[in-house]
Structures are given as C-alpha cells and as structure tokens.
Write an enzyme that holds these catalytic residues in place. Structure first.
Site, PDB file in Angstrom:
ATOM      1  N   HIS A 163       0.824  -1.216   0.000  1.00  0.00           N
ATOM      2  CA  HIS A 163       0.000   0.000   0.000  1.00  0.00           C
ATOM      3  C   HIS A 163       0.853   1.260   0.000  1.00  0.00           C
ATOM      4  O   HIS A 163       2.068   1.220   0.240  1.00  0.00           O
ATOM      5  CB  HIS A 163      -0.944   0.005   1.205  1.00  0.00           C
ATOM      6  CG  HIS A 163      -0.268   0.063   2.547  1.00  0.00           C
ATOM      7  ND1 HIS A 163       0.221   1.221   3.091  1.00  0.00           N
ATOM      8  CD2 HIS A 163      -0.024  -0.917   3.472  1.00  0.00           C
ATOM      9  CE1 HIS A 163       0.742   0.971   4.282  1.00  0.00           C
ATOM     10  NE2 HIS A 163       0.603  -0.322   4.535  1.00  0.00           N
TER      11      HIS A 163
ATOM     12  N   CYS B 251       3.089  -5.011   6.669  1.00  0.00           N
ATOM     13  CA  CYS B 251       2.686  -4.579   5.332  1.00  0.00           C
ATOM     14  C   CYS B 251       3.885  -4.001   4.573  1.00  0.00           C
ATOM     15  O   CYS B 251       4.877  -3.569   5.168  1.00  0.00           O
ATOM     16  CB  CYS B 251       1.574  -3.532   5.414  1.00  0.00           C
ATOM     17  SG  CYS B 251      -0.044  -4.221   5.837  1.00  0.00           S
TER      18      CYS B 251
END
Length: 221
Positions: free
Chosen positions: A180, A196
């Site tokens: 992301h 992440c």
C-alpha cells in the site's frame, strides 16, 4: 499554575507539529519481549496542503479525492528499471525484505525496482501470496491483532490523505498484509511497519496499473 505548564506546552506542541506520528511500543509476538522500535501511525489533517514532487509518472492521480490536495511523494529511493536474473516470470512481484526493495518482473532480463518499507523486527514474514483485491484510496480497518496491541487506534478510517494506507492498496491472499501507499514517505527504505509493504503514493500508483488481481507476490526475508 506551574504544575499545569507541562501539559499546556504538550498541547501546543501537538497543535504545531501536524506531521508528528503517534508512537507506541509493542510486544514481539515471537519472544513476548518489548520491541525496541516503536510503531508509527501518522494521521494528517485535511486542512494541510502539501505539494507533491514531480516525477516521471506525474500524470497519475494521487490527489486526495476528498480535499483535492496532493499526498507527499518524496523518497530518497528512485524507481528504476534494472537487470533481473531471478527465476520468476514476467508479471511477478518479488519483495526482498532484507534489501527493502520490491521488483516487478518485466521479462527479458529486466525488472522495475521500487524502494519499500517493511515489517520491523518481530513482524517480518515470507512466503508466496497472490493479489486478491485492489482498492484506490482504500478505507482502513485495523485488524484485530493490531487493535489488541494498539487499542488507541481508530476502528475505521475513511480513505484519503489522512489514511495510513495511502493512495492505493493491493491485498495479499487471506492475510492481514497489503502492498500500500503511505502518508509517511520518509519511512520508505526502513523497517517500521507491522508487516505490510509500504511504498510512496506515486510508486504504489504506478505498480497498481501494472499488477492485476491474481498477480503472484513472492516475499523473501
């Protein structure tokens, strides 16, 4: 009155430092010992106007759809095409956690290399996943594991310039992990996330146009 002075100074600093991240020390899920590195989650106010640094893909829409303002893009790690001699075919994403780089394999011995932020000690992982979902300006719902460690976090945050997921998100299999964007571009090239893979908003927007649902993602420790 003197005893209230530190509290008043603290409030003034919080108002002035709009980019200051919220910091909390967590417990390593493997050793159950306190981590030395703090988890940082930054929330930017909608009223802050930030000018994006022009890049080769400046035509990509990384303006916040809610406020129209641009999201910070600056990173010391340029996106570039490099020679690639790995075993994976064109269209594969390869993340090197140790190198803190993401490769999108183009084929013909070439790949695009991006700088990324990765999980801090205790939150690194490896394996093979696929992109199962893609979202532009995604909403953020912190997973239960993160809320248990950080009960101060919001349960829901609408997509936009304040959102820690940034301009684009690609969800990896049935895991809690994503590739992301980030409203903390200075964290690219570091190990500060909860697992992440972070990119600048400009880089994640570029990758988003190349990687489809079903794309294989190899995460190497």
């Amino acid at each position: 009155m003197r005893r209230f002075a530190p509290a008043l100074i603290g409030l003034a600093c919080a108002a002035a430092a709009w980019a200051t991240p919220a910091i909390a020390y967590e417990i390593d899920p493997l050793t159950r010992q306190p981590l030395d590195t703090a988890l940082m989650v930054r929330v930017r106010p909608q009223t802050q106007q930030t000018v994006a640094v022009p890049t080769a893909s400046a035509s990509l829409n990384t303006a916040d759809p809610m406020s129209g303002s641009a999201v910070p893009q600056m990173s010391a790690i340029p996106r570039e095409q490099v020679a690639y001699a790995g075993p994976y075919g064109a269209g594969t994403i390869v993340v090197s956690t140790a190198e803190r780089r993401l490769y999108y394999v183009l084929g013909g011995g070439q790949a695009l290399r991006y700088g990324v932020g990765v999980g801090r000690p205790g939150f690194t992982w490896g394996g093979v996943q696929t992109i199962t979902m893609k979202r532009e300006w995604p909403d953020w719902r912190p997973p239960a594991q993160m809320l248990k460690r950080r009960p101060d976090l919001p349960r829901y945050m609408k997509g936009g310039i304040e959102n820690p997921l940034g301009a684009r998100a690609m969800y990896l299999g049935g895991t809690i992990y994503r590739i992301h964007g980030s409203n903390e571009p200075e964290s690219i090239g570091t190990a500060v996330s909860s697992g992440c893979i972070r990119m600048t908003n400009d880089d994640v927007s570029d990758l988003y146009t190349r990687a489809n649902v079903g794309t294989k993602v190899i995460v190497q420790r």
